[in-house]
Write an enzyme that holds these catalytic residues in place. Structure first.
Site, mmCIF file in Angstrom:
data_model
loop_
_atom_site.group_PDB
_atom_site.id
_atom_site.type_symbol
_atom_site.label_atom_id
_atom_site.label_comp_id
_atom_site.label_asym_id
_atom_site.label_seq_id
_atom_site.Cartn_x
_atom_site.Cartn_y
_atom_site.Cartn_z
ATOM 1 N N GLN A 1 0.828 -1.198 0.000
ATOM 2 C CA GLN A 1 0.000 0.000 0.000
ATOM 3 C C GLN A 1 0.867 1.254 0.000
ATOM 4 O O GLN A 1 1.921 1.286 0.647
ATOM 5 C CB GLN A 1 -0.894 -0.021 1.242
ATOM 6 C CG GLN A 1 -2.129 0.821 1.115
ATOM 7 C CD GLN A 1 -3.205 0.404 2.098
ATOM 8 O OE1 GLN A 1 -3.423 -0.770 2.322
ATOM 9 N NE2 GLN A 1 -3.884 1.367 2.682
ATOM 10 N N SER B 1 3.940 -6.472 2.858
ATOM 11 C CA SER B 1 2.583 -6.440 3.407
ATOM 12 C C SER B 1 1.578 -6.989 2.385
ATOM 13 O O SER B 1 1.613 -8.161 2.043
ATOM 14 C CB SER B 1 2.237 -5.007 3.843
ATOM 15 O OG SER B 1 0.999 -4.956 4.499
ATOM 16 N N LEU B 2 0.699 -6.122 1.868
ATOM 17 C CA LEU B 2 -0.240 -6.527 0.813
ATOM 18 C C LEU B 2 0.477 -7.257 -0.321
ATOM 19 O O LEU B 2 -0.049 -8.221 -0.901
ATOM 20 C CB LEU B 2 -0.935 -5.268 0.283
ATOM 21 C CG LEU B 2 -1.444 -5.302 -1.164
ATOM 22 C CD1 LEU B 2 -2.666 -6.165 -1.254
ATOM 23 C CD2 LEU B 2 -1.706 -3.913 -1.674
ATOM 24 N N ARG C 1 -9.594 -7.821 3.550
ATOM 25 C CA ARG C 1 -8.499 -7.480 4.472
ATOM 26 C C ARG C 1 -8.455 -5.970 4.699
ATOM 27 O O ARG C 1 -8.310 -5.499 5.826
ATOM 28 C CB ARG C 1 -7.181 -7.976 3.872
ATOM 29 C CG ARG C 1 -5.920 -7.665 4.677
ATOM 30 C CD ARG C 1 -4.721 -8.263 3.934
ATOM 31 N NE ARG C 1 -3.427 -8.072 4.606
ATOM 32 C CZ ARG C 1 -2.579 -7.095 4.365
ATOM 33 N NH1 ARG C 1 -2.879 -6.166 3.451
ATOM 34 N NH2 ARG C 1 -1.420 -7.028 5.009
ATOM 35 N N HIS D 1 -0.437 -3.259 10.955
ATOM 36 C CA HIS D 1 0.569 -4.211 11.451
ATOM 37 C C HIS D 1 0.907 -4.064 12.938
ATOM 38 O O HIS D 1 1.800 -4.733 13.431
ATOM 39 C CB HIS D 1 1.841 -4.174 10.597
ATOM 40 C CG HIS D 1 1.601 -4.646 9.196
ATOM 41 N ND1 HIS D 1 1.347 -5.958 8.894
ATOM 42 C CD2 HIS D 1 1.533 -3.956 8.026
ATOM 43 C CE1 HIS D 1 1.151 -6.069 7.595
ATOM 44 N NE2 HIS D 1 1.238 -4.867 7.045
ATOM 45 N N GLN E 1 0.289 -12.111 9.854
ATOM 46 C CA GLN E 1 0.902 -10.937 9.226
ATOM 47 C C GLN E 1 0.119 -9.650 9.464
ATOM 48 O O GLN E 1 0.695 -8.579 9.636
ATOM 49 C CB GLN E 1 1.046 -11.194 7.715
ATOM 50 C CG GLN E 1 1.811 -10.129 6.954
ATOM 51 C CD GLN E 1 1.076 -9.683 5.698
ATOM 52 O OE1 GLN E 1 -0.090 -9.309 5.762
ATOM 53 N NE2 GLN E 1 1.751 -9.732 4.572
#
Length: 315
Positions: free
Chosen positions: A11, A91-92, A116, A202, A251
């Site tokens: 992102q 991440s993503l 998500r 996170h 995660q």
């Protein structure tokens, strides 16, 4: 001969018009967008190409948009015969990497990251969470300061993105992040800058999102990876389907160990990192982590041409 890793952005790399080059010029890319639109039940294609930018910045749309563009860019690369031996994503971007490795189908991944994004935003009401980028202070010191602030104010604040040397992102409750920013500056940080985000991604505040995400991921078919994926949570390569599924759940509320992941791949002999999808964020991180590495990106026709020229030369 180059030892190649594919890495996929997270992102923050989104922009209106991303990947239109590939959509207009490659049937394989257009097919990816069509599959994503069908799976989502709305046109992520239109949002990628036309915006509006305010909508594209919403987490629930940003995540499927970047994943779709990354997978479309990957399809173009593969049409030119380019492959890798290992992968990873920030991440993503880990979801994009898993599609690349055959662990998840695009249709399942794009729906999962759409949900998500919703779950992450809903876990902490807007205005109650914050993130800040900290520059010029050792990661261990940042972790220590955050732990001290957390104990003092009784609210969550943690180091959540270990991106590259000199850059760590913290996240948590607004007041705790503000106090941590001041404490980090006092501890010697060159800069500590609030980030324009809508949730403390996170951090442990994302645990409700992780719990809801587990229900979604449990219904999706996972397969063993065709090549290893270095997981954000552990900075270790994983290939087994069920281990990958469990790590994806974890995660959402765990730090992204990107710098550690890169060092692991470099240690294993990988010297060429191709960022696939919008932007050059990971390419920049690669150069800061180890300037001797070959850092390339593929997001449009111009960057594709440069990358193809590089591989033609090394082969």
């Amino acid at each position: 001969m180059a030892k190649v890793a594919f890495v996929f952005p997270g992102q923050g790399s989104q922009k209106v018009g991303m990947c239109k080059d590939f959509y207009d010029n490659y049937a394989c890319a257009k097919k990816v967008f069509e599959e994503a639109d069908e799976a989502l039940g709305f046109s992520i294609t239109k949002m990628c190409f036309e915006g509006p930018e305010e909508d594209l910045r919403l987490t629930k749309f940003t995540q499927p948009a970047i994943l779709t563009c990354s997978v479309a860019s990957l399809a173009v690369m593969r049409e030119h015969g380019l492959e890798c031996e290992i992968g990873g994503g920030h991440s993503l971007g880990e979801y994009s990497a898993l599609v690349a490795a055959g662990v998840m189908d695009l249709k399942d991944a794009v729906v999962a990251v759409h949900k998500r994004g919703q779950f992450m935003q809903e876990a902490v009401p807007v205005g109650e969470g914050a993130m800040a980028a900290v520059m010029g202070l050792e990661p261990d010191k940042i972790v220590e300061v955050c732990q001290t602030v957390e104990k003092e104010c009784g609210e969550a604040v943690q180091a959540v993105n270990f991106n590259c040397p000199g850059q760590v992102v913290i996240a948590g409750a607004v007041k705790a992040v503000e106090k941590a920013v001041e404490a980090l500056k006092a501890a010697g940080a060159k800069r500590a800058v609030p980030l324009p985000v809508s949730a403390p991604f996170h951090s442990t505040l994302m645990k409700p999102a992780a719990d809801r995400l587990k229900e979604v991921l449990d219904k999706i078919e996972f397969r063993d990876a065709k090549f290893p994926i270095v997981a954000n949570v552990t900075a270790e390569p994983v290939s087994k389907a069920e281990e990958i599924r469990a790590l994806l759940v974890k995660q959402a509320a765990s730090p992204v160990k990107w710098e550690m992941s890169m060092h692991r791949m470099i240690k294993d002999g990988f010297d060429t990192f191709v960022e696939i999808g919008p932007g050059k964020v990971l390419t920049g991180f690669t150069r800061k982590i180890d300037r001797s590495m070959n850092a390339l990106n593929v997001e449009d026709l111009a960057s594709l041409e440069k990358t193809l020229a590089y591989f033609k030369e090394v082969r």
